[in-house]
Design an enzyme around this catalytic site. Structure first.
Site, PDB file in Angstrom:
ATOM      1  N   ALA A 162       0.880  -1.183   0.000  1.00 46.64           N
ATOM      2  CA  ALA A 162       0.000   0.000   0.000  1.00 46.64           C
ATOM      3  C   ALA A 162       0.908   1.221   0.000  1.00 46.64           C
ATOM      4  O   ALA A 162       1.172   1.821   1.033  1.00 46.64           O
ATOM      5  CB  ALA A 162      -0.926  -0.014   1.213  1.00 46.64           C
ATOM      6  N   PRO A 171       1.703   7.787  -0.498  1.00 45.48           N
ATOM      7  CA  PRO A 171       2.242   8.623  -1.582  1.00 45.48           C
ATOM      8  C   PRO A 171       3.678   8.325  -1.972  1.00 45.48           C
ATOM      9  O   PRO A 171       4.194   8.927  -2.890  1.00 45.48           O
ATOM     10  CB  PRO A 171       2.119  10.036  -1.008  1.00 45.48           C
ATOM     11  N   SER A 223       6.455   7.664   0.551  1.00 40.34           N
ATOM     12  CA  SER A 223       7.508   7.903   1.549  1.00 40.34           C
ATOM     13  C   SER A 223       8.262   6.623   1.875  1.00 40.34           C
ATOM     14  O   SER A 223       9.501   6.612   1.920  1.00 40.34           O
ATOM     15  CB  SER A 223       6.911   8.510   2.821  1.00 40.34           C
ATOM     16  N   LYS A 224       7.528   5.535   2.072  1.00 36.51           N
ATOM     17  CA  LYS A 224       8.186   4.283   2.458  1.00 36.51           C
ATOM     18  C   LYS A 224       8.823   3.594   1.254  1.00 36.51           C
ATOM     19  O   LYS A 224       9.882   2.971   1.379  1.00 36.51           O
ATOM     20  CB  LYS A 224       7.185   3.378   3.170  1.00 36.51           C
ATOM     21  N   GLU A 257      -0.544   0.316  -5.277  1.00 32.54           N
ATOM     22  CA  GLU A 257      -1.481   1.272  -4.694  1.00 32.54           C
ATOM     23  C   GLU A 257      -2.867   1.005  -5.255  1.00 32.54           C
ATOM     24  O   GLU A 257      -3.060   0.996  -6.472  1.00 32.54           O
ATOM     25  CB  GLU A 257      -1.051   2.706  -4.978  1.00 32.54           C
ATOM     26  N   ASP A 302      -6.156  -4.236  -5.742  1.00 37.10           N
ATOM     27  CA  ASP A 302      -6.497  -4.573  -4.373  1.00 37.10           C
ATOM     28  C   ASP A 302      -5.416  -5.544  -3.891  1.00 37.10           C
ATOM     29  O   ASP A 302      -5.154  -6.561  -4.527  1.00 37.10           O
ATOM     30  CB  ASP A 302      -7.877  -5.237  -4.344  1.00 37.10           C
ATOM     31  N   CYS A 334      -1.153   3.426  11.227  1.00 33.59           N
ATOM     32  CA  CYS A 334      -1.063   4.693  11.968  1.00 33.59           C
ATOM     33  C   CYS A 334      -2.279   4.826  12.878  1.00 33.59           C
ATOM     34  O   CYS A 334      -2.831   5.904  13.051  1.00 33.59           O
ATOM     35  CB  CYS A 334      -0.939   5.889  11.019  1.00 33.59           C
TER      36      CYS A 334
END
EC number: 2.1.1.178
Length: 479
Positions: A125, A128, A130-131, A149, A176, A247
């Protein structure tokens, strides 16, 4: 910092009182949630070392505090924040750093803990980005990353961030995540599942994050998370490492999801404790060895991270019901490949055996070699980087390839002044006092590639992509 009013449903507060360890203060939790989030950045070590970056920005007077779980991560305070947004600095525009919340650097730190060196990684997933970009930096742009994504609107942002950071080893998919266990069984050395969640940990960034919160929605989300984790675990090779993160703060979406996987697959699942991940990690450690980060512990967003190893193979999932379709690219080899490579090298574009040349009509692409065994098993939204388009007079080199591959010390490199670099980002031609000698120019600023351009007489014709052109105030302070 000033307090800001956060909306807390009563049922959420009750749930947090039950979930929070007795060693933590509930009043401190409420107080921490009311404080604005500290800004943080991660230096992109694909482009610059931490030491060189710190030396570069030293004249700016930025205050940088190291993030203990990420060597290249820093909390940042700036006196000039109102005058110049962080995203409009020259260093951000050229991909030298990524604006990333400190706690979101934890999952990748866990993925690469204990000297782990995976060659094929999935970020299930990814937007945007970052990981994904953090993983690419840890891999040194080698091996391959499948960045998936599910949200179509976020795939474009994901690609933009990957391109800005100069990443070449990534393939993008738009599925998915529940399809991968069946479509790509036991194909990955490491997988990061930063799962969609209820977002309880982000209230410091969004005071209204809990407006639509309910205990029932937590349970619904947890059901989806179990399915995603099951898929990820099937896609992981035996001996591979999987990091599950969210998160959010409730146990149903965190510990309970991981314990469900252990109950389902028993000895095939080994939890890898994270208490030694960084100094003071034990302050967030759960009895299972996970990190359950409440915001008051490290003054960051709330977060959860679990690391596990797959100890043995599993029975295959039912085969996926979709058809991939014919792959539109063919490998470029022999004399043709040599011609492209020599032409690219002549303008300062360099790569190694980790990337292979492929062709689609007049387009020339570079694919990470480690991803090629997945061709035909899954449909890619974008694979590798577009190197060039061929035409009668040679090749039209692509911007993303320049950012990822250009050697800033090449003979054709032409260093711009700050004012000229700002003009470049505005999409304007450059009129240097002393024009470059070569017709093909590798434009740089701060010894970082900004693009390939043509010298026409005494001017450098701007080739910066129109969709990236910036307006407003940039790093010289001019509008």
């Amino acid at each position: 910092m000033a307090q800001h009013a956060v909306y807390f449903p009563d049922a959420f507060l009750t749930q947090m009182r039950e979930a929070m360890p007795s060693t933590l203060s509930f009043d401190e939790f409420i107080s921490a949630c009311q404080r604005p989030l500290r800004r943080s950045i991660r230096i992109n070590t694909l482009k610059i070392s931490v030491a060189d970056f710190l030396a570069l920005i030293a004249p700016y007077g930025w205050s940088l505090t190291p993030i203990p779980w990420c060597h290249e991560g820093f909390w940042i305070e700036r006196d000039d924040e109102e005058a110049l947004p962080l995203g409009s600095t020259a260093e951000h525009l050229s991909g030298l750093f990524y604006i990333q919340e400190a706690s979101s650097m934890l999952p990748v730190a866990a993925l690469f803990a204990d000297d782990n060196h995976p060659q094929r990684v999935m970020d299930m997933a990814a937007a945007p980005g970052s990981k994904t970009t953090q993983i690419a930096a840890r891999m040194g742009n080698r091996g391959a990353i499948l960045a998936n994504e599910f949200s179509a609107s976020r795939v474009k942002v994901l690609h933009a961030n990957i391109s800005r950071c100069g990443i070449a080893n990534t393939a993008l998919t738009h599925f998915d995540g529940r399809v991968f266990g069946a479509a790509l069984p036991e194909m990955f050395d490491a997988i990061l599942l930063d799962a969609p969640c209820s977002g309880e940990g982000v209230v410091r960034k969004d005071p209204d994050a809990l407006k639509n919160w309910s205990p029932e929605s937590n349970l619904d989300i947890a059901a989806t998370q179990r399915e995603l984790l099951d898929s990820a675990f099937h896609a992981l090779r035996p001996g591979g490492t999987l990091v599950y993160s969210t998160c959010t703060l409730n146990r149903q979406e965190n510990e309970a999801v991981c314990l469900w996987l252990k109950e389902t697959y028993a000895d095939a699942v080994e939890f890898l404790p994270l208490g030694d991940l960084f100094p003071d990690a034990d302050r967030a450690l759960t009895p299972e060895g996970f990190l359950h980060v409440f915001p008051q512990i490290y003054d960051c967003e709330g977060f959860f991270v679990a690391r596990l190893r797959k100890m043995s193979s599993l029975p295959a999932m039912p085969a996926p019901g979709y058809k991939v379709g014919a792959f539109p690219f063919t490998p470029l080899k022999g004399r043709e490949a040599l011609h492209v490579t020599q032409a690219a090298n002549a303008v300062g574009l360099l790569w190694d055996e980790n990337l292979h040349l492929w062709q689609r009509e007049k387009e020339v692409w570079l694919f990470p070699a480690e991803i090629e065994s997945l061709i035909g098993k899954v449909r890619f939204s974008r694979l590798g980087i577009k190197l060039a388009e061929s035409h009668n007079k040679g090749y039209r080199w692509q911007h993303e390839a320049t950012i990822a591959l250009a050697c800033p010390t090449h003979a054709h490199a032409f260093e711009l002044s700050a004012q000229e670099a700002e003009e470049w980002y505005r999409g304007r031609d450059i009129y240097p006092q002393t024009p470059p000698a070569a017709d093909d120019v590798l434009v740089t600023f701060q010894r970082q590639p900004l693009g390939l351009a043509k010298r026409i007489g005494s001017r450098i014709k701007n080739s910066y992509p129109r969709e990236l052109v910036r307006d407003g105030k940039l790093f010289t302070g001019n509008s």
